[in-house]
Design a protein around this motif. Structure first.
Motif, PDB file in Angstrom:
ATOM      1  N   MET A 251       1.053  -1.001  -0.195  1.00  0.00           N
ATOM      2  CA  MET A 251       0.157   0.058  -0.191  1.00  0.00           C
ATOM      3  C   MET A 251       0.992   1.241  -0.057  1.00  0.00           C
ATOM      4  O   MET A 251       0.552   2.724  -1.240  1.00  0.00           O
TER       5      MET A 251
ATOM      6  N   SER B  33       2.144   1.741  -2.880  1.00  0.00           N
ATOM      7  CA  SER B  33       1.281   1.853  -3.925  1.00  0.00           C
ATOM      8  C   SER B  33       1.426   3.348  -4.364  1.00  0.00           C
ATOM      9  O   SER B  33       1.265   4.209  -4.696  1.00  0.00           O
ATOM     10  N   ARG B  34       1.391   3.682  -3.406  1.00  0.00           N
ATOM     11  CA  ARG B  34       0.913   5.204  -3.202  1.00  0.00           C
ATOM     12  C   ARG B  34       2.432   5.880  -3.273  1.00  0.00           C
ATOM     13  O   ARG B  34       1.504   7.650  -3.644  1.00  0.00           O
TER      14      ARG B  34
ATOM     15  N   LEU C 166     -12.959  19.373  -4.538  1.00  0.00           N
ATOM     16  CA  LEU C 166     -11.880  19.398  -5.208  1.00  0.00           C
ATOM     17  C   LEU C 166     -10.840  21.049  -5.997  1.00  0.00           C
ATOM     18  O   LEU C 166      -9.694  21.070  -5.665  1.00  0.00           O
TER      19      LEU C 166
ATOM     20  N   VAL D 166      -5.574  14.708  -7.613  1.00  0.00           N
ATOM     21  CA  VAL D 166      -5.701  13.355  -7.135  1.00  0.00           C
ATOM     22  C   VAL D 166      -5.840  12.171  -8.194  1.00  0.00           C
ATOM     23  O   VAL D 166      -6.119  12.404  -9.238  1.00  0.00           O
ATOM     24  N   LEU D 167      -6.130  11.054  -7.467  1.00  0.00           N
ATOM     25  CA  LEU D 167      -6.049  10.628  -8.078  1.00  0.00           C
ATOM     26  C   LEU D 167      -7.566   9.216  -7.730  1.00  0.00           C
ATOM     27  O   LEU D 167      -8.135   9.026  -7.353  1.00  0.00           O
ATOM     28  N   ASP D 168      -8.145   8.817  -9.044  1.00  0.00           N
ATOM     29  CA  ASP D 168      -9.064   8.705  -9.148  1.00  0.00           C
ATOM     30  C   ASP D 168      -9.694   7.327 -10.148  1.00  0.00           C
ATOM     31  O   ASP D 168      -9.259   7.004 -11.078  1.00  0.00           O
ATOM     32  N   LEU D 169      -9.286   5.968  -9.107  1.00  0.00           N
ATOM     33  CA  LEU D 169      -9.623   4.919  -9.501  1.00  0.00           C
ATOM     34  C   LEU D 169     -11.158   3.818 -10.119  1.00  0.00           C
ATOM     35  O   LEU D 169     -10.956   2.768 -10.214  1.00  0.00           O
ATOM     36  N   ASN D 170     -11.887   4.581  -8.995  1.00  0.00           N
ATOM     37  CA  ASN D 170     -12.856   3.366  -8.874  1.00  0.00           C
ATOM     38  C   ASN D 170     -13.623   3.374 -10.449  1.00  0.00           C
ATOM     39  O   ASN D 170     -14.288   2.688  -9.637  1.00  0.00           O
TER      40      ASN D 170
ATOM     41  N   ALA E  79      -2.677  -1.155  -9.047  1.00  0.00           N
ATOM     42  CA  ALA E  79      -3.231  -0.060  -7.534  1.00  0.00           C
ATOM     43  C   ALA E  79      -4.660  -0.971  -7.216  1.00  0.00           C
ATOM     44  O   ALA E  79      -4.998  -0.813  -5.834  1.00  0.00           O
TER      45      ALA E  79
ATOM     46  N   GLN F  44      -4.954  -2.100  -3.794  1.00  0.00           N
ATOM     47  CA  GLN F  44      -6.447  -1.198  -2.515  1.00  0.00           C
ATOM     48  C   GLN F  44      -7.394  -2.193  -2.043  1.00  0.00           C
ATOM     49  O   GLN F  44      -7.661  -2.097  -1.023  1.00  0.00           O
TER      50      GLN F  44
ATOM     51  N   TYR G 180      -5.804  -4.632   0.388  1.00  0.00           N
ATOM     52  CA  TYR G 180      -5.884  -4.060   1.769  1.00  0.00           C
ATOM     53  C   TYR G 180      -7.123  -3.455   2.459  1.00  0.00           C
ATOM     54  O   TYR G 180      -6.690  -3.880   3.704  1.00  0.00           O
ATOM     55  N   SER G 181      -8.067  -3.681   1.432  1.00  0.00           N
ATOM     56  CA  SER G 181      -9.010  -2.532   1.648  1.00  0.00           C
ATOM     57  C   SER G 181      -9.987  -3.890   2.967  1.00  0.00           C
ATOM     58  O   SER G 181     -10.340  -4.091   3.741  1.00  0.00           O
TER      59      SER G 181
ATOM     60  N   LYS H 152      -7.697  -4.980   5.706  1.00  0.00           N
ATOM     61  CA  LYS H 152      -8.361  -4.221   7.092  1.00  0.00           C
ATOM     62  C   LYS H 152      -9.413  -4.687   7.483  1.00  0.00           C
ATOM     63  O   LYS H 152      -9.468  -4.184   8.599  1.00  0.00           O
TER      64      LYS H 152
END
Lengths: 719, 213
Positions: A125, A128-129, A203, A215-219, A259, A263, A266-267, A270
């Motif tokens: 993580m 990646s960050r 933003l 900002v990074l948008d991966l969704n 990524a 994510q 990791y998510s 967690k």
């Protein structure tokens, strides 16, 4: 019915079943969202109610047991002991299993999570960050530089400038917008795309604060990108008035996939780590609820089983108590065909036999009582007195007659020695001494006449004793005083008759012969011879007269004239006789009369003779004295519902000679030189002919005292 | 006498043991499952204002809601647990001495996710599957808490002879939590986030709106 249901095991069994299904339903409801929403809280409430009800029922059982312990109810202690044992047997293994299960769950769940994996994920993580941040920083630096270089003069700004920036920065869309979101210009790599991607207001917040923003948008799979926002100053006094240069840089498919994977992994990891605690808690809760259910079931089952096991013992205890209290007709019901059933059956058999024995004993006792009553009636109707002595020579039984004969209530001396009778009444000492001597000499059978002296005369007792097989004695005592007296009277009467008959006949010829001798020869004799003849014939004549008198007296004694009984006032008769002597100077009479109207049935003449004899006796006894005082006292006496009139005549003379006193009423017993000795005997005979009695004694103050007891006529009561 | 006393003490001891055991077990359960009151930041859901109005025969709603998560809920979100926010709106016809009749019920579910790599809070409308990303939780909650011009129902379904009112509430839907968390959340007060009903009467005139509680 309701109470039966409440006390019975059925209710608890139903509750436990409900609780079990409720727990299962809760478990399934947790799995299903719809069921969870609809049922979960209802089921929780139902569970709580059922648990509370179970706790209440168990508490009730415990309270009842406590009450029974306080009241010392049979079987309560055993129930308590068994409850403790059952509960211990159930709870301790359950607690061991519970603690091991909890430990196992904790350890198992913890083992899912590996520190290395967690660290690796954290590193991935971070990596990646870092990578994204590096790219973001590069893009930001590049765009800032291009912005500073190209957007120098905003007035000459054109799409070309924006295209230049886009191309130099390598982004696919560059847009210039105002701080209020209005698009001033845009340049896109896609020719047809004329609608720029406008950033959301959140933003723009860092830009308002004077900072650039990336900002990074991966969704959004279709639009994954890095959005770079650079603040472009304008010539204005307003701090909030600025332009925003936005550049959208594409992310490669591979970069995006990596990524996103990092994510997601990791998510997920967690969230799993986070869920570890609730998962443990959830398992523990379920296990604890099951444990609680188990414990409550065990406690209740312990109470129920203990009560059931102790129930026959309680029944037996109650049965034993009932038998102890004499209830033999209460069999204990046999509920189970087990060892207790066998025991209860044996107990019931024992009680039945006890009952039969008891009944037989009761019958025997009744029979014995009947026989005893029968014997008592027989003994009571006997004219003989009977005393039975125990082995210890103590009085065991006696009849009523013996008390009459001995003049002592022998019933009061049960369990005591015969000597106690002698202590109570010293006159009985010769009798008691003789009986005890015979017993001590081990004489099995004896028969003896014992004479005892009492205030009312001598008493002749015929005493017979028989040793019993068991060691005691039966003593039969008969009062033969009357019989002896009658025999004596008959003997004296015979003597008197013979005397009268044998002596009276020659007396007259002797007297006549003596008188003829005197008459024929006295006139022919002179001097001393005449004097001698006169004296001798006079002596013969006088002695013959005396003998005649004596024969007459004997004849009177022997004569048994028929009584001319009539009802008369005894006191009047007595006074009448006494009055005849009032003229005598030698006699003073004192009267204490109290029965003036009392009637008796008697022969007036014979009684008159009695009183004359007694008064004359008194006068004769005091012949050498100048004066004598005669006291006459009358009174009434009641003995055993029989009324007697008591006449007491006493004088102040010298009294009876002590040696004559026991036989004073026998014929030919006299202290007077000229007495025939028949006066008192005749008096006694007349009194006894009237059913009375007479006693003679010397008064303590001196003088003779005669007491006559005559029965009062029927219908007369003591006044 | 001594035996009696011993027996009494013994029996009292047994009862005391049973009661103590039950109490201890209860406390253990309460402690284990966080049912004891805990002094942490409490969340709060509140419908602060709401109004309805009619536009072209349709009843529309504007509403503002404050949604504040408790520490436990926020922690779960930060740890990747998706949270579902439920917004319920009901239109009720008033009845005299009787329970109000429901004319229309609307249920909107929004799922809130947190993406740690990008530090983005994403709001997903479960019904439409529309996604909205926010760079802070406050922004996401602010957007979630703001309803503007949401169409509720057609005005024709309502008659003028009856009185109607609308009630609205928002809550955290714990039934959609992960299975492991669901049971614990249902028993913990920190997870019970639900606003009271916000009620207002419907005005059936165009652009005429009500704003009352």
């Amino acid at each position: 019915m309701i109470k039966k249901i409440f006390n019975g095991p059925m209710l608890v069994f139903i509750l436990l079943l409900l609780l079990f299904f409720s727990l299962r339903t809760i478990s399934s409801a947790v799995m299903d969202v719809e069921q969870f929403q609809q049922l979960y809280y209802v089921l929780i409430a139902v569970n709580l109610v059922i648990l509370s009800l179970l706790v209440f029922l168990i508490s009730r059982q415990a309270w009842r047991l406590l009450h029974q312990l306080r009241e010392h109810v049979a079987g309560a202690r055993l129930t308590l002991r068994m409850v403790i044992i059952f509960v211990s047997l159930a709870i301790f293994p359950a607690l061991v299993v519970y603690s091991f299960s909890i430990h196992f769950i904790q350890r198992s769940i913890d083992s899912w999570f590996d520190v290395t994996v967690e660290s690796a994920l954290e590193d991935a993580m971070t990596l990646s960050r870092s990578a994204v941040d590096e790219k973001k920083k590069t893009l930001l630096r590049q765009l800032r530089r291009l912005s500073d270089e190209i957007l120098v003069d905003l007035k000459t700004l054109s799409v070309v400038s924006l295209s230049e920036i886009r191309e130099k920065s390598g982004t696919y869309e560059v847009t210039l917008i105002t701080s209020r979101g209005r698009v001033l210009g845009t340049s896109s790599i896609e020719k047809g795309d004329i609608v720029p991607d406008i950033p959301s207001s959140d933003l723009l917040l860092p830009l308002r604060q004077g900072r650039d923003h990336v900002v990074l948008d991966l969704n959004d799979d279709s639009n994954r990108m890095i959005r770079v926002l650079v603040r472009v100053k304008v010539d204005s006094n307003d701090a909030n008035d600025f332009l925003v240069l936005q550049a959208l840089a594409p992310i490669s498919e591979r970069q995006h996939r990596l990524a996103a994977t990092v994510q997601q992994a990791y998510s997920e990891y967690k969230s799993l780590v986070y869920l570890r605690k609730p998962l443990k808690t959830s398992f523990t809760l379920t296990l604890s609820l099951v444990l609680l259910l188990g414990i409550l079931s065990a406690v209740w089952a312990a109470f129920s089983s203990a009560r059931r096991i102790a129930s026959p013992i309680r029944d037996l205890a109650e049965g034993t108590q009932a038998v102890a209290e004499g209830e033999y007709h209460k069999p204990i019901p046999i509920l189970n065909d087990d060892d207790f059933g066998l025991l209860i059956e044996s107990f019931n058999k024992m009680v039945r036999r006890l009952s039969q024995t008891h009944n037989a004993l009761e019958q025997s006792h009744q029979q014995e009582k009947r026989q005893k009553d029968y014997l008592e009636v027989i003994l009571g109707s006997l004219s003989s007195g009977i005393i039975s002595l125990s082995q210890k020579k103590e009085i065991r039984t006696c009849n009523t007659e013996v008390s009459v004969i001995l003049g002592v209530n022998v019933n009061q001396f049960h369990g005591q020695s015969l000597f106690q009778l002698a202590k109570e009444k010293p006159e009985l000492e010769p009798l008691v001494r003789w009986i005890m001597t015979s017993i001590q000499n081990n004489i099995k059978h004896w028969n003896e006449e014992v004479t005892i002296s009492e205030s009312d005369g001598r008493k002749n007792l015929l005493c017979r004793g028989n040793a019993l097989a068991e060691g005691g004695y039966v003593i039969v005592i008969e009062n033969v005083t009357s019989l002896v007296q009658a025999q004596r009277d008959a003997a004296w009467g015979e003597v008197a008759r013979r005397l009268a008959h044998e002596i009276k006949n020659p007396l007259t010829p002797i007297q006549l012969s003596a008188e003829r001798l005197r008459h024929k020869y006295l006139k022919n004799m002179q001097g001393k011879d005449a004097e001698t003849l006169d004296r001798l014939t006079a002596t013969i004549v006088n002695q013959v007269d005396s003998m005649k008198e004596m024969v007459k007296a004997f004849s009177e004694y022997a004569k048994i004239p028929e009584l001319k009984v009539q009802t008369l006032e005894i006191e009047s008769l007595l006074t009448e006789v006494v009055d005849l002597y009032r003229s005598n100077d030698k006699l003073s009479i004192e009267q204490d009369l109290a029965i003036s109207d009392t009637l008796i049935e008697a022969d007036q003449g014979r009684l008159r003779q009695v009183f004359h004899n007694l008064i004359k006796n008194a006068l004769e006894a005091a012949a050498d004295r100048d004066k004598i005082c005669l006291k006459i006292k009358t009174s009434l006496l009641e003995i055993n519902n029989q009324c007697w009139c008591l006449l007491e005549l006493s004088d102040d003379g010298i009294g009876f000679p002590e040696k004559l006193l026991p036989n004073i009423f026998d014929p030919y017993v006299t202290s007077k030189p000229k007495g025939t000795g028949l006066g008192m005997a005749i008096v006694k005979k007349i009194i006894e002919e009237h059913g009375g009695s007479i006693t003679a004694e010397n008064a303590p103050e001196g003088g003779a005292k005669i007491t006559i007891r005559l029965p009062v006529a029927q219908g007369q009561t003591p006044g | 006498m001594i035996k009696q006393r011993q027996s009494k003490l013994h029996s009292n001891g047994v009862l005391f043991t049973i009661v103590t055991m039950l109490l201890v077990l209860s406390l253990i359960f309460l402690f284990l499952f966080n049912l004891l009151p805990v002094f942490t930041t409490q969340g709060e859901f509140q419908v602060s204002s709401a109004k309805s109005y009619i536009v072209k025969e349709h009843i529309l709603i504007d509403a503002d809601m404050n949604m504040k998560f408790s520490e436990e809920v926020a922690e779960a979100l930060e740890n990747g647990i998706p949270l579902t926010i439920k917004v319920e709106v009901q239109v009720l016809r008033e009845r005299f001495l009787w329970r109000d009749r429901m004319v229309k019920e609307s249920l909107q579910l929004f799922e809130l996710h947190y993406h740690p790599l990008t530090d983005i809070h994403e709001v997903v409308n479960i019904a439409t599957e529309e996604r909205y990303s926010f760079h802070s939780r406050q922004d996401a909650m602010a957007v979630l808490g703001t309803i503007r011009g949401a169409v509720l129902m057609n005005k024709k379904r309502l008659t003028k002879i009856h009185q109607y009112h609308i009630r609205m509430r928002t809550s955290l839907d714990i039934s959609r939590l992960p299975l492991a968390l669901r049971q614990i959340a249902s028993l913990s007060s920190s997870w019970h986030l639900e606003s009271p009903w916000f009620v207002w009467a419907i005005a059936l005139n165009d652009r005429d709106n009500g704003d009352s509680q």
